[in-house]
Scaffold this active site. Structure first.
Site: not given
Length: 321
Positions: A126, A128, A183, A286
């Site tokens: 993705s 994010s 992350k 996100s």
């Protein structure tokens, strides 16, 4: 043994097939561990039992051949076909059920050690983490940086390097630990993290930022506000979408939510001991700790550090912050 091996191999294929078809929640680390154990048992059995038995059969064949040749010589028959090379080769050959178990063990054990204790590859699914990581980036994760952990159980064996703010970390998604997320570490245990009106503060101090020219996101074909943020030892880049509201819609009822205060301006959280607050660099696109809560230390997989391939953009290859 052939029948038993067929059942074992069928079980592995069935598990992988059911996982691929979505009938069950798979666990690759567990599957690899079981494959290592099973093939290791076959490899030991081959080395210390089956191979010696086959060599014993070859030795017996050779002895019988010599004996037969001697008996024929006594009878005056000198020219005898005593070529047993083909028979010897067939006797020493591994049967299929050993070839597909013991024969695979060296490869599987190398993959197991590399993936469990050294480096593991991941694919970014993705956007994010844009602009740091792009969709389709194939990255490497250092599995020993934060300490060596037992596979599957994830029990820490060594301490390693402490987690730092600004690290890009892969971890097991708290609501669904079978899924890996990536992350950036924003808050350490004991930190008060506030993301209000799209400005980040740690323990009451604003994180230094620098405005950069707008960033064009090829995945969405849009321009976004672009910042350089100094959260840890090295600066990194972040994106913001002015069309998205500052408040956090639809946050989960996660453990420790009482440590967080949600308002129309955003969220403020006190990070509990043994946990971390994670955020994506693409701040308005996100799913991170603002939504699913804090990441326990036991969920850590490793530190991401290198893009080893992006088939759509070879210039992406290299280290990142």
């Amino acid at each position: 043994m052939p029948f038993l091996t067929s059942l074992v191999l069928a079980a592995f294929v069935g598990y992988a097939g059911a996982w691929y078809m979505g009938f069950l929640e798979g666990n690759f680390a567990l599957l690899l561990l079981l494959a290592t154990l099973v093939t290791g048992i076959y490899w030991l059995a081959e080395r210390f039992f089956f191979l010696p038995q086959r060599r014993k059969a070859v030795a017996q064949l050779e002895a019988e051949t010599v004996k037969r040749q001697a008996e024929l010589s006594k009878m005056g028959i000198a020219k005898v076909d005593t070529d047993i090379s083909e028979s010897r080769e067939k006797l020493l050959m591994q049967p299929w059920w050993l070839d597909w178990t013991a024969g695979l063990f060296p490869v599987i054990v190398v993959v197991f050690v590399l993936r469990s204790f050294l480096f593991e590859p991941f694919k970014i699914p993705s956007g994010s983490m844009i602009p740091t990581l792009h969709i389709g980036d194939l990255i490497l994760v250092n599995k020993f940086h934060y300490g060596i952990r037992l596979p599957v159980a994830n029990t820490k064996l060594t301490e390693g390097t402490p987690v730092q703010r600004g690290d890009v970390m892969v971890f097991r998604y708290p609501p669904k630990p079978s899924v890996d997320y990536i992350k950036r570490v924003v808050g350490l245990p004991g930190d008060e993290v506030a993301y209000l009106n799209k400005s980040l503060t740690i323990n009451g101090k604003a994180v230094p930022t620098e405005v950069l020219p707008d960033f064009f996101d090829e995945s969405t074909m849009r321009y976004h506000k672009h910042r350089r943020e100094t959260l840890g030892a090295k600066p990194h880049q972040t994106l913001q979408d002015d069309d998205r509201p500052a408040f956090v819609p639809g946050a989960d009822q996660f453990a420790g939510r009482e440590n967080c205060n949600y308002t129309v301006e955003g969220v403020t959280c006190k990070v509990p001991a043994g946990h971390y607050f994670m955020m994506g660099d693409n701040r308005d696109n996100s799913l991170d700790s603002r939504y699913f809560g804090f990441v326990p230390d036991g969920n850590i997989v490793g530190k991401a550090f290198f893009v080893w391939m992006n088939f759509g953009n070879l210039k992406r290859i290299g280290a990142f912050d």
